[in-house]
Scaffold this active site. Structure first.
Site, PDB file in Angstrom:
ATOM      1  N   GLU A  74      43.310  42.057  38.223  1.00  0.00           N
ATOM      2  CA  GLU A  74      41.931  41.407  38.114  1.00  0.00           C
ATOM      3  C   GLU A  74      41.162  42.576  37.154  1.00  0.00           C
ATOM      4  OE1 GLU A  74      40.405  39.216  41.885  1.00  0.00           O
ATOM      5  OE2 GLU A  74      40.153  41.227  41.971  1.00  0.00           O
ATOM      6  N   SER A  93      36.199  36.098  37.257  1.00  0.00           N
ATOM      7  CA  SER A  93      35.475  34.789  37.095  1.00  0.00           C
ATOM      8  C   SER A  93      36.371  33.683  36.626  1.00  0.00           C
ATOM      9  CB  SER A  93      34.742  35.215  35.442  1.00  0.00           C
ATOM     10  OG  SER A  93      33.672  36.356  35.659  1.00  0.00           O
TER      11      SER A  93
END
Ligand code: 13P
Length: 252
Positions: free
Chosen positions: A168, A214
């Site tokens: 991430e 996202s």
């Protein structure tokens, strides 16, 4: 090597109990009949039990968002692996960037939590990722390598096989700025190489590496088409059944 995809929703500190139960039930019903991928939800811990009950009889798994390393003791504010399992969790997210950056959790602390999770048979998802500054300074690979080496300290080969990784990039979380599929694939390929060095190629080929940052209905298909992306850890888009459903039902 085929790795079973996992689509995981990290609900962070969002939703009321009623909303959590409703969302979990809706996801559970849209997952019935799915047998070629795993789905997981990580609600706030106070709703774990209720969410576990809502997804019973469905393939949806439930996870904690963090865990202590001891089964019990004087650790105000912490939750033990045994308690997470009592509430229905099979997995736990560890070392999320919000834990690292807002709550200053170090690699050493994350490693301690990881060893604790493994000791009590909870499947850990170890989160790693670079900040924007680190990426701009071309430190991405060095950061990932260090987070992996320290995160896996003292983890034996047999236990390491059970761990999932979530890449991430911090700059992509909650910003609407997804890593391009090439950036994500490069990082995942690199992570697999590091695992191969820490353990062996066979293990590196087996470990599932999720991408997070996202992830949305409109980018999941292209991310999942990359050879080393084995799933997604979804934040914002996991909070609504419509968008999470679409992500679960990705096609390559
Ligand atoms: P967003 O999907 O909201 O960017 O969050 C990603 C994340 O932090 C999942 O753990």
């Amino acid at each position: 090597m085929s790795r079973r995809p996992l689509i995981a929703g990290n609900w962070k500190m969002y939703l009321t109990k009623d909303e959590a139960v409703q969302l979990a039930s809706s996801i559970a019903s849209s997952c019935r009949g799915i047998d070629d991928r795993d789905v997981m939800l990580a609600p706030p811990s106070i709703f774990l039990q209720a969410v576990s009950e809502s997804v019973r009889d469905s393939p949806v798994m439930v996870a904690g968002q963090n865990v202590c390393w001891e089964s019990e003791g004087a650790f105000t504010g912490e939750i033990s692996p045994v308690m997470l399992k009592n509430a229905g969790a099979a997995m736990v997210i560890l070392g999320h960037s919000e834990r690292r950056h807002i709550f200053h959790e170090s690699d050493e602390l994350v490693n301690k939590r990881l060893l604790g999770a493994l000791r009590f048979d909870l499947i850990p998802i170890l989160c790693i990722g670079e900040t924007l500054d680190q990426r701009e300074e071309e430190q991405t690979f060095a950061v990932l390598e260090q987070q992996l080496a320290k995160g896996f300290a003292d983890v034996c080969l047999e236990d390491a096989e059970k761990v999932l990784i979530a890449y991430e990039p911090v700059w992509a979380i909650g910003t609407g700025k997804t890593a391009t599929r090439e950036q994500a694939q490069d990082a995942h390929y690199f992570v697999r190489g590091v695992l191969s060095g820490l353990y062996e190629k066979k293990l590196a080929d087996k470990v599932r590496i999720l991408y997070g940052g996202s992830v949305k209905p409109d980018n999941i298909d292209s991310l999942m088409a990359e050879p080393d992306i084995d799933g997604a850890l979804v934040g914002g888009a996991a909070l609504q059944s419509e968008s999470f459903d679409r992500i679960i039902h990705f096609s390559k």
